[in-house]
Scaffold this motif. Structure first.
Motif, mmCIF file in Angstrom:
data_model
loop_
_atom_site.group_PDB
_atom_site.id
_atom_site.type_symbol
_atom_site.label_atom_id
_atom_site.label_comp_id
_atom_site.label_asym_id
_atom_site.label_seq_id
_atom_site.Cartn_x
_atom_site.Cartn_y
_atom_site.Cartn_z
ATOM 1 N N ARG A 81 0.809 -1.221 0.000
ATOM 2 C CA ARG A 81 0.000 0.000 0.000
ATOM 3 C C ARG A 81 0.839 1.266 0.000
ATOM 4 N N TYR A 82 1.956 1.269 0.734
ATOM 5 C CA TYR A 82 2.688 2.525 0.930
ATOM 6 C C TYR A 82 4.049 2.592 0.252
ATOM 7 N N CYS A 83 4.670 1.454 0.005
ATOM 8 C CA CYS A 83 6.015 1.485 -0.602
ATOM 9 C C CYS A 83 6.131 0.354 -1.610
ATOM 10 N N LEU A 84 5.505 0.558 -2.751
ATOM 11 C CA LEU A 84 5.421 -0.496 -3.753
ATOM 12 C C LEU A 84 6.796 -0.914 -4.255
ATOM 13 N N GLU A 85 7.746 0.011 -4.300
ATOM 14 C CA GLU A 85 9.082 -0.353 -4.763
ATOM 15 C C GLU A 85 9.751 -1.337 -3.810
ATOM 16 N N TYR A 86 9.455 -1.223 -2.510
ATOM 17 C CA TYR A 86 9.979 -2.208 -1.565
ATOM 18 C C TYR A 86 9.276 -3.540 -1.758
ATOM 19 N N TYR A 87 7.995 -3.513 -1.946
ATOM 20 C CA TYR A 87 7.200 -4.726 -2.125
ATOM 21 C C TYR A 87 7.682 -5.513 -3.346
ATOM 22 N N LEU A 88 8.108 -4.807 -4.376
ATOM 23 C CA LEU A 88 8.510 -5.440 -5.638
ATOM 24 C C LEU A 88 10.022 -5.594 -5.769
ATOM 25 N N LYS A 89 10.757 -5.374 -4.697
ATOM 26 C CA LYS A 89 12.220 -5.279 -4.806
ATOM 27 C C LYS A 89 12.887 -6.560 -5.299
ATOM 28 N N ASP A 90 12.234 -7.709 -5.157
ATOM 29 C CA ASP A 90 12.845 -8.963 -5.578
ATOM 30 C C ASP A 90 12.446 -9.380 -6.999
ATOM 31 N N ILE A 91 11.636 -8.578 -7.647
ATOM 32 C CA ILE A 91 11.282 -8.845 -9.044
ATOM 33 C C ILE A 91 12.450 -8.448 -9.935
ATOM 34 N N ASP A 92 12.851 -9.332 -10.816
ATOM 35 C CA ASP A 92 13.997 -9.100 -11.693
ATOM 36 C C ASP A 92 13.524 -8.454 -12.994
ATOM 37 N N LEU A 93 13.746 -7.149 -13.106
ATOM 38 C CA LEU A 93 13.396 -6.417 -14.329
ATOM 39 C C LEU A 93 14.451 -5.370 -14.587
ATOM 40 N N ASP A 94 15.182 -5.536 -15.685
ATOM 41 C CA ASP A 94 16.234 -4.590 -16.050
ATOM 42 C C ASP A 94 15.598 -3.269 -16.477
ATOM 43 N N PRO A 95 15.977 -2.145 -15.858
ATOM 44 C CA PRO A 95 15.401 -0.844 -16.235
ATOM 45 C C PRO A 95 15.597 -0.494 -17.706
ATOM 46 N N SER A 96 16.586 -1.124 -18.368
ATOM 47 C CA SER A 96 16.822 -0.825 -19.785
ATOM 48 C C SER A 96 15.671 -1.264 -20.672
ATOM 49 N N VAL A 97 14.711 -2.010 -20.101
ATOM 50 C CA VAL A 97 13.566 -2.466 -20.888
ATOM 51 C C VAL A 97 12.774 -1.285 -21.432
ATOM 52 N N VAL A 98 12.833 -0.138 -20.734
ATOM 53 C CA VAL A 98 12.048 1.019 -21.176
ATOM 54 C C VAL A 98 12.569 1.591 -22.488
ATOM 55 N N SER A 99 13.832 1.317 -22.818
ATOM 56 C CA SER A 99 14.409 1.810 -24.078
ATOM 57 C C SER A 99 14.701 0.677 -25.051
ATOM 58 N N MET A 100 14.168 -0.494 -24.781
ATOM 59 C CA MET A 100 14.431 -1.661 -25.632
ATOM 60 C C MET A 100 13.771 -1.489 -27.004
ATOM 61 N N PRO A 101 14.512 -1.713 -28.104
ATOM 62 C CA PRO A 101 13.899 -1.630 -29.435
ATOM 63 C C PRO A 101 12.955 -2.797 -29.670
ATOM 64 N N ILE A 102 11.883 -2.542 -30.408
ATOM 65 C CA ILE A 102 10.916 -3.620 -30.696
ATOM 66 C C ILE A 102 10.511 -3.609 -32.174
ATOM 67 N N ARG A 103 11.407 -3.144 -33.029
ATOM 68 C CA ARG A 103 11.094 -3.089 -34.463
ATOM 69 C C ARG A 103 11.274 -4.443 -35.127
ATOM 70 N N LYS A 104 12.330 -5.156 -34.756
ATOM 71 C CA LYS A 104 12.626 -6.437 -35.385
ATOM 72 C C LYS A 104 11.909 -7.570 -34.643
ATOM 73 N N ASN A 105 11.674 -8.666 -35.375
ATOM 74 C CA ASN A 105 10.996 -9.812 -34.765
ATOM 75 C C ASN A 105 11.784 -10.380 -33.595
ATOM 76 N N VAL A 106 13.128 -10.381 -33.718
ATOM 77 C CA VAL A 106 13.950 -10.914 -32.642
ATOM 78 C C VAL A 106 13.793 -10.077 -31.374
ATOM 79 N N ASP A 107 13.626 -8.753 -31.539
ATOM 80 C CA ASP A 107 13.418 -7.869 -30.399
ATOM 81 C C ASP A 107 12.043 -8.108 -29.779
ATOM 82 N N LYS A 108 11.054 -8.312 -30.629
ATOM 83 C CA LYS A 108 9.697 -8.575 -30.133
ATOM 84 C C LYS A 108 9.651 -9.888 -29.359
ATOM 85 N N ASP A 109 10.341 -10.909 -29.888
ATOM 86 C CA ASP A 109 10.382 -12.193 -29.177
ATOM 87 C C ASP A 109 11.075 -12.039 -27.823
ATOM 88 N N ARG A 110 12.113 -11.235 -27.811
ATOM 89 C CA ARG A 110 12.869 -11.043 -26.572
ATOM 90 C C ARG A 110 12.002 -10.372 -25.509
#
Length: 396
Positions: A81-110
């Motif tokens: 409820r109050y600190c979602l970043e702490y609640y999710l701290k063990d989820i593995d998600l690379d912040p670079s996903v926000v700039s990941m290209p998705i033009r090619k099929n290989v990128d979309k599959d990734r």
């Protein structure tokens, strides 16, 4: 960032315990528990005994992380409820996903592979903690196969994990009443009206400890009373149970508190009651006066300290705030004075540098002043060392 050492009198602590803990917090807590579902009551009481509440309010700064871990690792509903970043701290998600290209099929599959794995991780977390919010997020994510929409969802999740997501009112209403009312137990406004000025007076701070660059002097003269903000190092919006904890209250400037720090969780940052800038050099000075002696030719650089304090220096924009015009003008005058001594009184220069009083009078650097009382004092000491080749230390 400057280390500070808060001290409170026995009289103050006695009155604080009586007013804040005994007469307000514990009775409110007991009333709140009666309104919570029975299953929640048991979990709350496993943590929040009267002894724990007392220690929570009076614990030292070095114990704050431990209190957070104890509460949020046991009462998951509070952290969600109050600190979602702490609640999710063990989820593995690379912040670079926000700039990941998705033009090619290989990128979309990734990105689809990442998406599937993250959904599985969220589902495990949700099941383990009987999550209220995660099932809604998972449901939205499971119905998405388009790469661009997947990227939007992962970007939103990254925002949640970075602490930049605020629950809307509709989501908040899904939580039990005792959870939504939890911050009301720790009534900072009521406390600060009674004790705020005493707290800032006891610190004996004239300059913001986060930046050493903004005046925060407490004025007690009748009719002109003012005091600085009491920043919650761990913000009360994310850690409401620390809203009354003395070691979590930092007198600070408006700029650092409201513009730079805001509601950042501060997990992993250096607390000024625990540590601060050391004697090693922090500031470097680049300048050439080929086109005239002016502040535009001066560039102040912050030297990486290779420690966690670098995160604080970046958060509070120390390099930018020490490149202000008034700071550069001070350095320009110091350099002018120093060059005048070299050119006109070279034999007298070492005598000046050997005498703290002469350094203050001739070079406008008061070595004996603490950074708690002198604006941008660390820069002044580093500037004097830079020009003189000496090794003056900053007074604690």
């Amino acid at each position: 960032m400057i280390k500070i050492n808060p001290t409170y009198s026995e009289d103050f602590l006695s009155r604080y315990v009586t007013n804040v803990i005994t007469e307000r917090l514990i009775p409110l807590f007991n009333n709140m528990i009666l309104t919570a579902p029975e299953v929640d009551q048991e979990r709350i009481l496993e943590i929040f005994s009267e002894e724990f509440i007392h220690d929570l309010v009076l614990c030292g700064a070095e114990q704050l992380d431990e209190k957070i871990f104890t509460i949020y690792d046991h009462l998951y509903v509070l952290s969600e409820r109050y600190c979602l970043e702490y609640y999710l701290k063990d989820i593995d998600l690379d912040p670079s996903v926000v700039s990941m290209p998705i033009r090619k099929n290989v990128d979309k599959d990734r990105i689809r592979t990442i998406h599937t794995r993250v959904i599985d991780d969220l589902q495990l977390l949700s099941n383990e903690r009987q999550s209220i919010y995660l099932p809604l997020i998972i449901n939205d994510m499971q119905g998405t196969t388009v790469a661009s929409q997947i990227k939007e969802q992962l970007t939103l999740l990254n925002s949640m994990m970075s602490g930049n997501h605020i629950l809307n009112d509709e989501i908040k209403r899904l939580y039990p009443d005792w959870v939504n009312d939890f911050p009301n137990l720790f009534n900072y406004n009521a406390m600060s009206q009674i004790f705020g000025r005493e707290i800032t007076n006891s610190m004996n701070l004239d300059i913001c400890p986060y930046c050493n660059n903004e005046d925060i002097e407490t004025i007690n003269e009748e009719g002109a009373e003012t005091r600085p903000d009491l920043d919650h190092f761990f913000p009360k919006s994310k850690f409401p149970f620390l809203a009354l904890t003395l070691s979590n209250l930092i007198p600070s400037g408006n700029r650092c508190n409201q513009k730079y720090k805001k509601a950042k969780s501060m997990l992993g940052y250096v607390h000024p009651y625990i540590d601060g800038i050391k004697q090693n050099t922090l500031f470097d000075f680049n300048y050439t006066f080929d086109e005239g002696r002016n502040i535009d030719a001066i560039d102040v650089k912050v030297i990486n300290q290779s420690s966690n304090i670098d995160r604080n220096l970046d958060l509070f924009r120390i390099e930018a705030t020490h490149n202000k015009n008034n700071v550069k003008n001070w350095f320009l005058k110091l350099e002018e004075r120093y060059q005048l001594l070299i050119n006109c009184e070279p034999d007298y220069l070492n005598e000046i540098l050997d005498n703290d009083n002469l350094v203050r009078a001739r070079l406008d650097v008061d070595i004996q002043k603490s950074p708690r009382k002198e604006e941008y004092q660390k820069l002044k000491i580093d500037a004097l060392n830079f020009l003189s080749g000496r090794d003056y230390n900053m007074t604690d």
